[in-house]
Design an enzyme around this catalytic site. Structure first.
Site, PDB file in Angstrom:
ATOM      1  N   TYR A   1      50.835  13.762 -60.926  1.00  0.00           N
ATOM      2  CA  TYR A   1      52.266  13.662 -60.639  1.00  0.00           C
ATOM      3  C   TYR A   1      53.063  13.367 -61.905  1.00  0.00           C
ATOM      4  O   TYR A   1      54.070  14.022 -62.195  1.00  0.00           O
ATOM      5  CB  TYR A   1      52.500  12.568 -59.598  1.00  0.00           C
TER       6      TYR A   1
ATOM      7  N   SER B   1      61.625  12.913 -61.830  1.00  0.00           N
ATOM      8  CA  SER B   1      61.311  11.632 -61.192  1.00  0.00           C
ATOM      9  C   SER B   1      61.361  10.549 -62.267  1.00  0.00           C
ATOM     10  O   SER B   1      61.321  10.848 -63.472  1.00  0.00           O
ATOM     11  CB  SER B   1      59.902  11.691 -60.582  1.00  0.00           C
TER      12      SER B   1
END
Length: 251
Positions: free
Chosen positions: A155, A142
């Site tokens: 995350y 990401s």
């Protein structure tokens, strides 16, 4: 690439019931690969596999479970032969939460699904690739694996870990003719970033995207294009790389 680019290749794509995973599976199959799609969303995953046809199999799969990974590999090898492509795409993105409000259980869940799954996938599938003479692994990280974001400690930790794990695996597996790269999507129009509530709930995301150098969300197909390229022989000199597909967000 043409319809025979991946002729003879067998691919495993996780998180393939929708979004980037489904787009990647469809694209690999369209270029000749045999596909094993995995996800916890059985009905959606089964439908994607049915849409692809005889070149696809679906397996219900908890990516954080090593035994499940062995089952997935067995289905792939029994159905199509040794695996040559692995796309570790499955992941979760929890609601942004301040550090002091994140529970240990929630933190561990994100790490298990986003990070440990990639470790298990590479460890389980690499021997199959070695047996067929090589292959390609693409780990979907990401922009949060390249830069920090407020309220996303689990995350960001998981995605930075995927970035680093990719580089170590690229070094460890180079001698076996296995390339390993990571892809770093930004804001992509998938169910993960579309909150419940319809167009009004999505408006803040569109407003954020309007400030990017490319002022819109990406599409799953745009990310799949990069993943499929990295899996192909056209990327034969690329390993250990981190490739942002983020509309310029990390700039």
């Amino acid at each position: 690439m043409d319809s025979e680019t991946f002729l003879g290749d067998v691919a495993i794509v996780t998180g393939a019931a929708g979004g980037i995973g489904a787009a990647t599976a469809r694209m690999l199959a369209a270029h000749g690969a045999k596909i094993v799609l995995t996800d916890i969303k059985q009905a959606l995953g089964t439908q994607v596999a049915a849409d692809i046809g005889e070149a696809a199999r679906f397996v219900a799969h908890d990516v954080s479970d090593g035994c499940d990974w062995k089952t997935v590999l067995s289905v792939a090898e029994d159905s199509f032969g040794p695996v040559s492509i692995l796309v570790n795409n499955a992941g979760i993105a929890p609601t942004p939460t301040p550090l002091f409000e994140v529970s240990e259980a929630d933190y561990r869940r994100v790490i298990e699904i986003n990070q440990i799954s990639c470790f298990l996938g590479m460890k389980t599938v690499a021997p199959s690739m070695i047996g067929r003479g090589g292959g390609a692994i693409v780990n979907v990280s990401s922009v949060a694996g390249l830069k920090a974001e407020r309220g996303a400690i689990a995350y960001v930790a998981s995605k930075f870990a995927v970035t680093g794990m990719t580089k170590v695996a690229a070094l460890d597996l180079a001698k076996d003719n296995i390339r390993v790269n990571s892809v770093h999507p930004g804001l992509v129009d998938t169910p993960m970033v579309r909150p419940e509530g319809g167009a009004a709930a999505f408006e803040p995301i569109l407003q954020f995207a309007s400030g990017l150098p490319i002022p819109r969300p990406g599409s799953p197909a745009e990310i799949a294009n990069l993943i499929v390229f990295l899996a192909s022989k056209s990327a034969s000199f690329l390993t250990g790389g981190s490739y942002a597909a983020d509309g310029g967000w990390t700039l």
